[in-house]
Write an enzyme that holds these catalytic residues in place. Structure first.
Site, short mmCIF file in Angstrom:
data_model
loop_
_atom_site.label_atom_id
_atom_site.label_comp_id
_atom_site.label_asym_id
_atom_site.label_seq_id
_atom_site.Cartn_x
_atom_site.Cartn_y
_atom_site.Cartn_z
N ILE A 42 47.23 24.45 39.87
CA ILE A 42 46.45 23.71 41.15
C ILE A 42 45.24 24.34 41.01
O ILE A 42 44.31 24.24 41.59
CB ILE A 42 46.65 23.56 42.73
CG1 ILE A 42 47.26 25.19 43.25
CG2 ILE A 42 47.75 23.11 42.89
CD1 ILE A 42 47.50 25.14 44.81
N GLY A 45 41.90 31.56 38.17
CA GLY A 45 40.85 32.23 38.87
C GLY A 45 40.77 33.39 37.61
O GLY A 45 41.36 33.93 36.58
N GLY A 46 39.98 34.35 38.15
CA GLY A 46 39.81 35.46 37.15
C GLY A 46 40.75 36.58 36.91
O GLY A 46 40.86 37.23 36.06
N MET A 47 41.85 36.71 37.95
CA MET A 47 42.52 37.46 37.99
C MET A 47 43.93 36.62 38.08
O MET A 47 45.10 37.09 38.09
CB MET A 47 42.42 38.38 38.95
CG MET A 47 41.89 39.07 39.66
SD MET A 47 42.18 40.64 38.97
CE MET A 47 43.51 41.64 39.41
N VAL A 50 46.95 29.63 40.39
CA VAL A 50 47.65 29.26 41.44
C VAL A 50 47.68 28.16 41.71
O VAL A 50 48.08 27.81 40.20
CB VAL A 50 46.28 29.02 42.73
CG1 VAL A 50 47.10 28.70 44.22
CG2 VAL A 50 45.47 30.13 42.48
N ASP A 162 32.91 38.68 46.55
CA ASP A 162 32.43 37.85 45.76
C ASP A 162 32.84 36.06 47.02
O ASP A 162 32.88 35.00 46.94
CB ASP A 162 34.09 37.34 45.38
CG ASP A 162 34.36 36.26 44.17
OD1 ASP A 162 32.22 36.31 43.71
OD2 ASP A 162 35.01 35.91 43.96
#
Length: 188
Positions: A42, A45-47, A50, A162
Site C-alpha cells: 500500500i 517511502g525512503g526507509m 508498507v 519531516d
C-alpha cells in the site's frame, strides 16, 4: 472487530514475486511475516515498504512497514528504522499513528501499526486543486489544530523533521494522523 479484507490482487503471483517477501513462507497464496499475513502493498517511502496485512494475533487488519531490502545490510539504516519504530511505539496520541510493536523475522525488520484508511493530506489538496475549489477554512483549521496538538505531544520526546502533506493522513472518519517518524531527531 476485524475489517473485511480487500479483493485479492489481480495476480497473486505479483505479490509472491516481490523480492522483499521471497524468503517468507507462503500461506494460501500470501506471504507471512509472523504473526501477520501480508496481502497488499500500500505504500513505499525512503526507509520501507508498507503492506496491508492480517495480524492473526490481534485478529484484525494492520499495516506493516518493512525495512527496504537494499537497507537490510546497512547497520546505520537498520538502527534508524528501529529507532523510528521504538520512538513511535512509545507515543500514544489520537493524532499520531499507533505503532503496536517492532519485530524481526529472519533478516526482516518490521513494525506493525494501525491500518489507516482514507487519504493523505497531499491527495486531498490535489483533489481541491483539480476541482478548482479551495479547502473550506473550517476543515483546514481542524487539520492544522490536530497536527499541532500531535506535534506538541511528539516534541516532548522528539523533533519530527519531516512534516509534509504526505506524512499527514486523514482517516475515513476525518481524523488527521501524523505518521512517519523516520528522520525524527531524539530529544536528549
Amino acid at each position: 472487530r476485524s475489517m473485511a479484507k480487500p479483493d485479492e490482487p489481480k495476480s497473486p503471483d505479483d505479490l509472491l514475486q516481490d523480492p522483499l517477501l521471497r524468503p517468507a513462507p507462503v500461506v494460501e497464496g500470501f506471504k507471512v511475516l509472523e504473526p501477520a499475513v501480508l496481502y497488499a502493498k500500500i505504500g513505499k517511502g525512503g526507509m520501507g515498504v508498507v503492506y496491508r496485512a492480517f495480524d492473526r494475533i490481534r485478529d484484525k487488519d494492520v499495516a506493516i512497514k518493512v525495512l527496504l531490502p537494499q537497507l537490510l545490510s546497512s547497520p546505520r539504516a537498520r538502527e534508524r528504522f528501529l529507532r523510528e519504530a521504538r520512538l513511535a511505539s512509545e507515543m500514544s496520541h489520537p493524532n499520531i499513528t499507533t505503532v503496536f510493536d517492532v519485530q524481526q523475522d529472519g533478516v526482516y525488520v518490521f513494525l506493525t501499526m494501525e491500518l489507516l484508511l482514507g487519504q493523505s493530506l497531499r491527495a486531498l489538496l490535489k483533489r481541491h486543486k483539480e476541482q478548482r475549489r479551495p479547502m473550506p477554512v473550517d476543515e483546514a483549521l481542524t487539520i492544522i489544530d490536530s497536527i499541532c496538538q500531535a506535534l506538541a505531544y511528539a516534541h516532548e520526546r522528539t523533533v519530527h523533521r519531516d512534516v509534509k502533506p504526505e506524512n499527514i493522513w486523514l482517516t475515513e472518519e476525518g481524523r488527521p494522523k501524523l505518521m512517519d517518524f523516520g528522520i525524527a531527531l531524539l530529544n536528549e
